[in-house]
Design a protein around this motif. Structure first.
Motif, PDB file in Angstrom:
ATOM      1  N   ALA A  48      39.731  37.395   0.175  1.00  0.00           N
ATOM      2  CA  ALA A  48      38.337  36.994  -0.040  1.00  0.00           C
ATOM      3  C   ALA A  48      37.563  37.003   1.276  1.00  0.00           C
ATOM      4  O   ALA A  48      38.072  36.596   2.324  1.00  0.00           O
ATOM      5  N   ARG A  49      36.329  37.469   1.207  1.00  0.00           N
ATOM      6  CA  ARG A  49      35.446  37.521   2.364  1.00  0.00           C
ATOM      7  C   ARG A  49      34.074  37.022   1.968  1.00  0.00           C
ATOM      8  O   ARG A  49      33.629  37.218   0.841  1.00  0.00           O
ATOM      9  N   SER A  50      33.390  36.360   2.924  1.00  0.00           N
ATOM     10  CA  SER A  50      32.065  35.829   2.636  1.00  0.00           C
ATOM     11  C   SER A  50      31.294  35.676   3.935  1.00  0.00           C
ATOM     12  O   SER A  50      31.873  35.411   4.991  1.00  0.00           O
ATOM     13  N   ALA A  51      29.976  35.827   3.845  1.00  0.00           N
ATOM     14  CA  ALA A  51      29.097  35.555   4.976  1.00  0.00           C
ATOM     15  C   ALA A  51      28.768  34.068   5.077  1.00  0.00           C
ATOM     16  O   ALA A  51      28.056  33.654   5.993  1.00  0.00           O
ATOM     17  N   ASN A  52      29.303  33.267   4.147  1.00  0.00           N
ATOM     18  CA  ASN A  52      29.052  31.827   4.124  1.00  0.00           C
ATOM     19  C   ASN A  52      30.363  31.069   3.959  1.00  0.00           C
ATOM     20  O   ASN A  52      31.394  31.648   3.632  1.00  0.00           O
ATOM     21  N   SER A  53      30.291  29.786   4.147  1.00  0.00           N
ATOM     22  CA  SER A  53      31.483  28.951   4.021  1.00  0.00           C
ATOM     23  C   SER A  53      31.907  28.837   2.569  1.00  0.00           C
ATOM     24  O   SER A  53      31.064  28.797   1.672  1.00  0.00           O
ATOM     25  N   PRO A  54      33.221  28.730   2.305  1.00  0.00           N
ATOM     26  CA  PRO A  54      33.689  28.453   0.942  1.00  0.00           C
ATOM     27  C   PRO A  54      33.598  26.954   0.655  1.00  0.00           C
ATOM     28  O   PRO A  54      33.266  26.158   1.548  1.00  0.00           O
ATOM     29  N   THR A  55      33.907  26.575  -0.572  1.00  0.00           N
ATOM     30  CA  THR A  55      34.008  25.156  -0.893  1.00  0.00           C
ATOM     31  C   THR A  55      35.155  24.940  -1.861  1.00  0.00           C
ATOM     32  O   THR A  55      35.611  25.885  -2.529  1.00  0.00           O
ATOM     33  N   VAL A  56      35.649  23.714  -1.921  1.00  0.00           N
ATOM     34  CA  VAL A  56      36.801  23.394  -2.752  1.00  0.00           C
ATOM     35  C   VAL A  56      36.615  21.988  -3.314  1.00  0.00           C
ATOM     36  O   VAL A  56      36.075  21.105  -2.636  1.00  0.00           O
ATOM     37  N   VAL A  57      37.041  21.795  -4.582  1.00  0.00           N
ATOM     38  CA  VAL A  57      36.953  20.494  -5.237  1.00  0.00           C
ATOM     39  C   VAL A  57      38.219  20.276  -6.048  1.00  0.00           C
ATOM     40  O   VAL A  57      38.912  21.228  -6.408  1.00  0.00           O
ATOM     41  N   PRO A  58      38.557  19.015  -6.372  1.00  0.00           N
ATOM     42  CA  PRO A  58      39.686  18.777  -7.277  1.00  0.00           C
ATOM     43  C   PRO A  58      39.377  19.332  -8.667  1.00  0.00           C
ATOM     44  O   PRO A  58      38.217  19.393  -9.091  1.00  0.00           O
ATOM     45  N   PHE A  59      40.436  19.715  -9.390  1.00  0.00           N
ATOM     46  CA  PHE A  59      40.296  20.170 -10.760  1.00  0.00           C
ATOM     47  C   PHE A  59      41.523  19.698 -11.523  1.00  0.00           C
ATOM     48  O   PHE A  59      42.658  19.873 -11.058  1.00  0.00           O
ATOM     49  N   GLY A  60      41.313  19.107 -12.711  1.00  0.00           N
ATOM     50  CA  GLY A  60      42.431  18.521 -13.431  1.00  0.00           C
ATOM     51  C   GLY A  60      43.034  17.404 -12.603  1.00  0.00           C
ATOM     52  O   GLY A  60      42.333  16.671 -11.904  1.00  0.00           O
ATOM     53  N   TYR A  61      44.366  17.295 -12.652  1.00  0.00           N
ATOM     54  CA  TYR A  61      45.049  16.227 -11.931  1.00  0.00           C
ATOM     55  C   TYR A  61      45.832  16.728 -10.724  1.00  0.00           C
ATOM     56  O   TYR A  61      46.008  15.993  -9.753  1.00  0.00           O
ATOM     57  N   ASN A  62      46.281  17.976 -10.778  1.00  0.00           N
ATOM     58  CA  ASN A  62      47.101  18.497  -9.680  1.00  0.00           C
ATOM     59  C   ASN A  62      46.658  19.895  -9.260  1.00  0.00           C
ATOM     60  O   ASN A  62      47.460  20.705  -8.840  1.00  0.00           O
ATOM     61  N   GLN A  63      45.346  20.152  -9.377  1.00  0.00           N
ATOM     62  CA  GLN A  63      44.809  21.463  -9.025  1.00  0.00           C
ATOM     63  C   GLN A  63      43.547  21.313  -8.189  1.00  0.00           C
ATOM     64  O   GLN A  63      42.965  20.228  -8.076  1.00  0.00           O
ATOM     65  N   TRP A  64      43.133  22.469  -7.632  1.00  0.00           N
ATOM     66  CA  TRP A  64      41.838  22.578  -6.975  1.00  0.00           C
ATOM     67  C   TRP A  64      41.080  23.763  -7.581  1.00  0.00           C
ATOM     68  O   TRP A  64      41.680  24.736  -8.032  1.00  0.00           O
ATOM     69  N   ALA A  65      39.765  23.670  -7.569  1.00  0.00           N
ATOM     70  CA  ALA A  65      38.893  24.802  -7.871  1.00  0.00           C
ATOM     71  C   ALA A  65      38.243  25.235  -6.560  1.00  0.00           C
ATOM     72  O   ALA A  65      37.715  24.402  -5.820  1.00  0.00           O
ATOM     73  N   ILE A  66      38.310  26.536  -6.265  1.00  0.00           N
ATOM     74  CA  ILE A  66      37.829  27.088  -5.004  1.00  0.00           C
ATOM     75  C   ILE A  66      36.688  28.057  -5.302  1.00  0.00           C
ATOM     76  O   ILE A  66      36.784  28.873  -6.223  1.00  0.00           O
ATOM     77  N   PHE A  67      35.632  27.991  -4.511  1.00  0.00           N
ATOM     78  CA  PHE A  67      34.432  28.798  -4.751  1.00  0.00           C
ATOM     79  C   PHE A  67      33.980  29.464  -3.457  1.00  0.00           C
ATOM     80  O   PHE A  67      34.119  28.906  -2.368  1.00  0.00           O
ATOM     81  N   HIS A  68      33.405  30.668  -3.601  1.00  0.00           N
ATOM     82  CA  HIS A  68      32.723  31.279  -2.478  1.00  0.00           C
ATOM     83  C   HIS A  68      31.675  32.258  -2.983  1.00  0.00           C
ATOM     84  O   HIS A  68      31.720  32.723  -4.122  1.00  0.00           O
ATOM     85  N   ARG A  69      30.737  32.539  -2.117  1.00  0.00           N
ATOM     86  CA  ARG A  69      29.741  33.577  -2.371  1.00  0.00           C
ATOM     87  C   ARG A  69      30.282  34.892  -1.828  1.00  0.00           C
ATOM     88  O   ARG A  69      30.598  35.004  -0.641  1.00  0.00           O
ATOM     89  N   GLY A  70      30.441  35.883  -2.702  1.00  0.00           N
ATOM     90  CA  GLY A  70      30.923  37.174  -2.264  1.00  0.00           C
ATOM     91  C   GLY A  70      29.895  37.917  -1.434  1.00  0.00           C
ATOM     92  O   GLY A  70      28.712  37.557  -1.391  1.00  0.00           O
ATOM     93  N   LEU A  71      30.337  38.978  -0.772  1.00  0.00           N
ATOM     94  CA  LEU A  71      29.409  39.781   0.017  1.00  0.00           C
ATOM     95  C   LEU A  71      28.389  40.502  -0.858  1.00  0.00           C
ATOM     96  O   LEU A  71      27.391  41.024  -0.356  1.00  0.00           O
TER      97      LEU A  71
END
Length: 317
Positions: free
Chosen positions: A84-107
């Motif tokens: 994954a590559r982005s011109a901006n910072s990614p972000t991450v949040v908890p999801f469910g009980y033992n997972q994370w959801a990860i987000f970014h803006r693509g190029l």
């Protein structure tokens, strides 16, 4: 700034000589692989799982590669996800009980997301179809009450408008939040708001530099933006402790982090206050709540090193 905003005390710079409650004086270094410093060309994001509080950290490489990096645990090895590559910072949040959801803006300005669990099983990147942004999206889990539900806010890709969309297994149609910003907005879930039924809180820095917030009760509609003053040159961050107290943070014109505290109803609990530490930051800070405590993650402007500190100790204000 929304045309419908109710402006409350927006005299510039609108900073008060107060201090954030329970704030540590000094920052601690963000490290990976047993002690190497995290360096980032942007904001560093963190999230801990609901079940065991396992940490996942996400940041943008400190070079011209646009590469995104992640590390698992408090100081373990860094790795990439599907290049994954982005011109901006990614972000991450908890999801469910033992997972994370990860987000970014693509190029390509599209928004991509994926899920990872504590065993590092990875879903692969998926696209939030039909929604694009020019900056980092902001996402919150709707608390332990709704662990598999998310809400995302973001600035449009071709204007200063802001949008929001809800996820409960599928992404719902986006809604225009009103207002205008030159930065990424922020969003957080507060389980103590709305008489304990929970509510979303969104925040943005208006085109006038003041900070505005808005709220939506669970299952309801967004209300109107209203000012909480301040003077920022970044988007704000917002986080909620398990007490219902909320903290906001942002990069001010002096390139220091400034804070504002709110109660569960969005009322001012303090004036804007400068961080105790003299750290000069180059990007917006990130806030993460761990139980009753809120931590600030900041990236220094000189060497791009990441630092963290406790900015709210879970007490009263």
């Amino acid at each position: 700034m929304a045309a419908t905003s109710v402006v409350l005390g927006t005299s510039s710079p609108a900073f008060a000589a107060t201090n954030p409650p329970g704030e540590e004086v000094n920052y601690h270094p963000e490290v990976f692989n047993g002690g190497f410093p995290v360096q980032s060309a942007g904001t560093i994001a963190e999230a801990r799982t609901l079940s065991r509080g396992v940490l996942l950290r996400a940041w943008r490489a400190n070079d011209d590669s646009n590469n995104l990096w992640f590390s698992y645990g408090d100081n373990l090895n860094a790795f990439r996800l599907d290049n994954a590559r982005s011109a901006n910072s990614p972000t991450v949040v908890p999801f469910g009980y033992n997972q994370w959801a990860i987000f970014h803006r693509g190029l390509d300005n599209h928004i991509y997301y994926g899920f990872m669990d504590e065993s590092l099983h990875w879903s692969g990147w998926r696209e939030v179809f039909g929604q694009t942004t020019s900056l980092t999206p902001a996402v919150t889990q709707l608390g332990a009450e709704h662990p598999f539900e998310l809400y995302m806010t973001y600035r449009g890709s071709s204007s200063s408008s802001m949008w929001g969309t809800y996820f409960n297994g599928v992404w719902h149609d986006s809604v225009n939040l009103g207002g205008a910003t030159n930065h990424s907005p922020a969003v957080a879930w507060n389980p103590r708001s709305n008489n304990g039924n929970g509510a979303l809180w969104a925040a943005h820095t208006g085109t006038d530099g003041h900070v505005y917030i808005n709220t939506q009760n669970y299952g309801g509609n967004w209300l109107a933006w209203f000012s909480v003053g301040g003077n920022l040159i970044s988007g704000p961050a917002i986080a909620t402790s398990n007490t219902g107290n909320m903290q906001m943070a942002g990069r001010a014109p002096d390139n220091h982090v400034w804070y504002q505290e709110l109660n569960s109803g969005g009322g001012h609990a303090s004036g804007w206050a400068q961080d105790f530490d003299s750290l000069t930051v180059g990007w917006a800070p990130f806030l993460i709540a761990v139980g009753g405590i809120i931590y600030t993650i900041a990236t220094a402007s000189n060497d791009h090193r990441g630092w963290y500190k406790r900015s709210f100790n879970g007490g009263n204000w």
